[in-house]
Scaffold this motif. Structure first.
Motif, mmCIF file in Angstrom:
data_model
loop_
_atom_site.group_PDB
_atom_site.id
_atom_site.type_symbol
_atom_site.label_atom_id
_atom_site.label_comp_id
_atom_site.label_asym_id
_atom_site.label_seq_id
_atom_site.Cartn_x
_atom_site.Cartn_y
_atom_site.Cartn_z
ATOM 1 N N LYS A 1 39.517 41.366 44.360
ATOM 2 C CA LYS A 1 40.801 40.812 44.802
ATOM 3 C C LYS A 1 41.334 39.837 43.762
ATOM 4 C CE LYS A 1 39.838 40.288 49.468
ATOM 5 N NZ LYS A 1 39.868 39.520 50.693
ATOM 6 N N LYS A 2 40.432 38.966 43.319
ATOM 7 C CA LYS A 2 40.826 37.913 42.382
ATOM 8 C C LYS A 2 41.368 38.501 41.074
ATOM 9 C CE LYS A 2 38.606 34.013 40.078
ATOM 10 N NZ LYS A 2 37.265 33.462 39.865
ATOM 11 N N HIS A 3 40.753 39.576 40.617
ATOM 12 C CA HIS A 3 41.144 40.130 39.315
ATOM 13 C C HIS A 3 41.937 41.427 39.432
ATOM 14 C CE1 HIS A 3 38.718 37.222 37.048
ATOM 15 N NE2 HIS A 3 37.851 37.325 38.049
ATOM 16 N N ASN A 4 42.339 41.755 40.638
ATOM 17 C CA ASN A 4 43.135 42.954 40.875
ATOM 18 C C ASN A 4 42.463 44.227 40.347
ATOM 19 O OD1 ASN A 4 45.267 44.470 41.801
ATOM 20 N ND2 ASN A 4 46.520 44.138 39.962
ATOM 21 N N LEU A 5 41.281 44.508 40.832
ATOM 22 C CA LEU A 5 40.525 45.676 40.368
ATOM 23 C C LEU A 5 40.317 46.690 41.491
ATOM 24 C CD1 LEU A 5 37.596 43.787 38.581
ATOM 25 C CD2 LEU A 5 39.732 44.592 37.544
ATOM 26 N N PHE A 6 40.095 47.938 41.093
ATOM 27 C CA PHE A 6 39.654 48.950 42.048
ATOM 28 C C PHE A 6 38.135 48.871 42.204
ATOM 29 C CE2 PHE A 6 43.550 51.189 40.544
ATOM 30 C CZ PHE A 6 44.155 51.374 41.775
#
Ligand SMILES: Cc1ncc(COP(=O)(O)O)c(C=O)c1O
Lengths: 231, 393
Positions: free
Chosen positions: B188-193
């Motif tokens: 969530k913090k780093h916008n990852l899948f």
């Protein structure tokens, strides 16, 4: 064998049929009945073919499974007649994949309430056209009990709607279409944790929420609400 | 020439198999294939479909609706809610699902973080997609769990996804719910899948509770892509059928790639998959029991070789990943690559005619280990260990 068991125990039979969405409606109906404290037996998974139906009624696991042979099943079937806690309700998916399937299935069971959600192209391959497929469902509509029985139909599907003309039982509709007297789905909204929908009936609008996604789940839920209303 | 393929390797596991096939009396504990035949109920479902003439044409690209319905129901039983019409794709084995997913969500040059040691093919697919695999080592001392700080350190502006396997191949270990939730926070913090490969989730031996999946959390359904396969759970590796699911916004994109790659999963195998979901529950329970016996057997046999190996007891899958603690072997003149685990594996094959997979194949932290598969029968496992005991005397 199955017929004898049914004749002795006389459960109320709820049939779920149509080209799709049977499983979701079946689960919904089972849940509703269980919440009302009724004893229910539903057919397992999607296994609703010819062999599947009698076995579901007798509450016997299929011999398809590799660790059980057919012989013990026959013995089990014999003892099923004496089952003490036979359920009050049987909720059964009636699937048709060939001409004459419905006739065969209805020679075993006589539904009090039948729910039909869709009639579409899905299984049409083994039929020589939609009209023949329609005849199968028409047979179910006709055989649904007229005394205190009911046929619950999806108004949005023109073929399903037409079935209302083929029955002697009471008919209730649900769907998105704006038509009077039906259980009408006014709106569906997808949210992060599930979906919300608004249901209108008799000029009253109610809001509902469910954790699952997809329109078919809303239809299943609404079919359940109509069922609740009917029983 | 061959820009796209020049850095790809054929799987080390298959290389080992090939090498092993040259020995007349080899026992292979290398390949991760169940020893069982496909349950007969599934076979009969296939026969029925064949007879009814319903397998000769393509299905819809995402798969037969009946099958996807069954999958939706199955997922809901496990607390995962996905719409079969828009959020589930039946794939040609999970490896096709993995490839389609990575092609859909990445741009070339992206980085994909993979905790390792892990399944060898991840690296290849990532490279095929023009991306860079970034390995983050698991902690063997803590039962091969992951250390979130290490992940955080590995994240760069180019990172697109964290791709993990739970239960993990080759270690047979399961990540805890807390660990996975930590990973979700990071994503969530780093916008990852988050790509979650759960092909071994049905084999959990005596463990009572189900394996937790991040796909159960609705808030992150737009980040999580979960993959499953019929290959392992139902002894169906040859059928090539599995599935993936995620939010419709992602699945719509993956579907385009899936359509390019295979049009649809083999329809005959989709019927087999229906058979699996409809009536093979008991078979899975049976397999699970057998793998538990084999796990205990392998562990008991490894315990007798304490001077050679140490290991973390596997809780799942059918692999154990022992560390080779004795280092002073006389390998003689082997034409093996410059890695200890490779030389050990080649030497074991030559001396004992037992095939295992060199640990380094699963990532740098796998060096000094071997992977032993107990997908094989107890008889084979015993024979292989008898031979090993002889040479380690
Ligand atoms: C972790 C893992 N994922 C995926 C696969 C691929 O399996 P399939 O493509 O047969 O589904 C394997 C096979 O060994 C595996 O171990």
């Amino acid at each position: 064998m199955t017929k004898i068991v049914l004749a002795i125990h006389r459960p109320t039979i709820v049939a779920i049929s149509g080209s799709s969405n049977k499983t979701f409606i079946r689960d919904e109906i089972r849940k509703i009945l269980e919440e009302k404290g009724k004893t229910v037996r539903a057919n397992p998974k999607n296994f609703n073919t010819e062999i599947g139906l009698p076995l579901a009624i007798l509450n016997i696991k299929s011999g398809y499974n590799s660790y059980r042979a057919w012989l013990p099943i026959i013995f089990q079937a014999f003892f099923a007649i004496f089952q003490k806690n036979f359920p009050e309700y049987l909720v059964l998916e009636l699937g048709v994949s060939q001409k004459g399937d419905m006739k065969h299935l209805l020679s075993i069971v006589r539904p009090k309430i039948s729910i039909i959600s869709e009639i579409n192209q899905r299984y049409v391959e083994s039929f020589s056209g939609m009209d023949n497929l329609f005849l199968e469902y028409q047979y179910l509509a006709r055989c649904t009990r007229k005394d205190s029985g009911a046929l619950i139909l999806n108004y949005d599907n023109a073929r399903v709607r037409k079935l209302s003309k083929k029955t002697h039982a009471r008919v209730e509709f649900f769907g998105k279409t704006n038509a009077s007297g039906i259980f009408q789905i006014k709106r569906i909204e997808k949210e992060e944790k599930g979906q919300k929908f608004w249901l209108k009936h008799n000029n009253k609008i109610q809001e509902f929420f469910m954790p699952s996604f997809g329109e078919h789940n809303v239809y299943a839920s609404v079919a359940g609400k109509v069922f609740e209303n009917v029983i | 020439m061959f820009e796209r393929t020049k850095d790809l390797r054929l799987s080390v596991i298959k290389q080992m198999e090939l090498r092993a096939s040259k020995f007349p009396d080899v026992i292979s504990l290398a390949q991760g294939v169940p020893s069982f035949d496909t349950p007969s109920g599934i076979k009969r479902r296939v026969e029925l479909a064949l007879r009814n003439g319903v397998v000769s044409k393509y299905s819809l690209s995402p798969g037969l609706s009946e099958l996807r319905e069954l999958i939706e129901v199955k997922l809901a039983e496990d607390n995962m809610f996905y719409d079969f019409e828009k959020e589930i794709i039946v794939t040609a084995g999970s490896i096709e699902g993995i490839t389609a997913t990575l092609l859909a969500i990445t741009n070339s040059g992206d980085e994909i973080i993979i905790p390792e040691p892990t399944y060898t093919s991840y690296r290849e697919v990532i490279i095929l997609c023009g991306c860079t695999p970034v390995f983050v080592g698991l902690n063997e001392e803590k039962d091969w769990s992951f250390e979130l700080e290490k992940f955080e350190k590995a994240i760069t502006p180019k990172t697109k996804a964290i791709f993990y396997c739970n239960p993990n191949n080759p270690t047979g270990t399961i990540y805890s719910k807390e660990q996975l939730l930590g990973l979700a926070e990071l994503a969530k913090k780093h916008n990852l899948f988050l790509i979650s490969d759960e092909v071994y989730k049905d084999f959990t031996f005596a463990r009572k509770e189900k394996i937790f999946s991040l796909a159960e959390i609705p808030e992150i359904r737009k980040r999580v892509i979960r993959l499953f396969s019929f290959s392992k759970s139902y002894a169906m590796t040859g059928y090539r059928v599995g599935y993936l699911h995620s939010d419709e916004s992602i699945v719509a994109e993956i579907l385009k790639v899936h359509d390019c790659l295979v049009t649809c999963a083999p329809v005959i195998s989709q019927y087999a998959a229906m058979g699996a979901l409809e009536m093979a529950e008991k078979d899975v329970i049976f397999f699970n029991g057998e793998y538990l016996k084999r796990r205990d057997l392998v562990c008991a046999r490894l315990d007798k070789l304490k001077h050679i190996f140490s290991y973390v007891k596997p809780e799942s899958a059918y692999y154990v990943f022992p560390k080779i603690i004795k280092k002073d072997f006389d390998f003689g003149s082997l034409d093996a690559p410059e890695s200890f685990s490779f030389r050990f594996a080649f030497w074991l094959l030559e001396k004992a005619q037992v095939a295992v997979v060199p640990g380094v194949a699963f990532g740098p932290s796998g060096e000094d280990h071997i992977r032993i598969s107990f997908g094989r029968t107890e008889h084979d496992i015993n024979r292989a260990f008898d031979r090993m005991e002889k040479i380690f005397k």
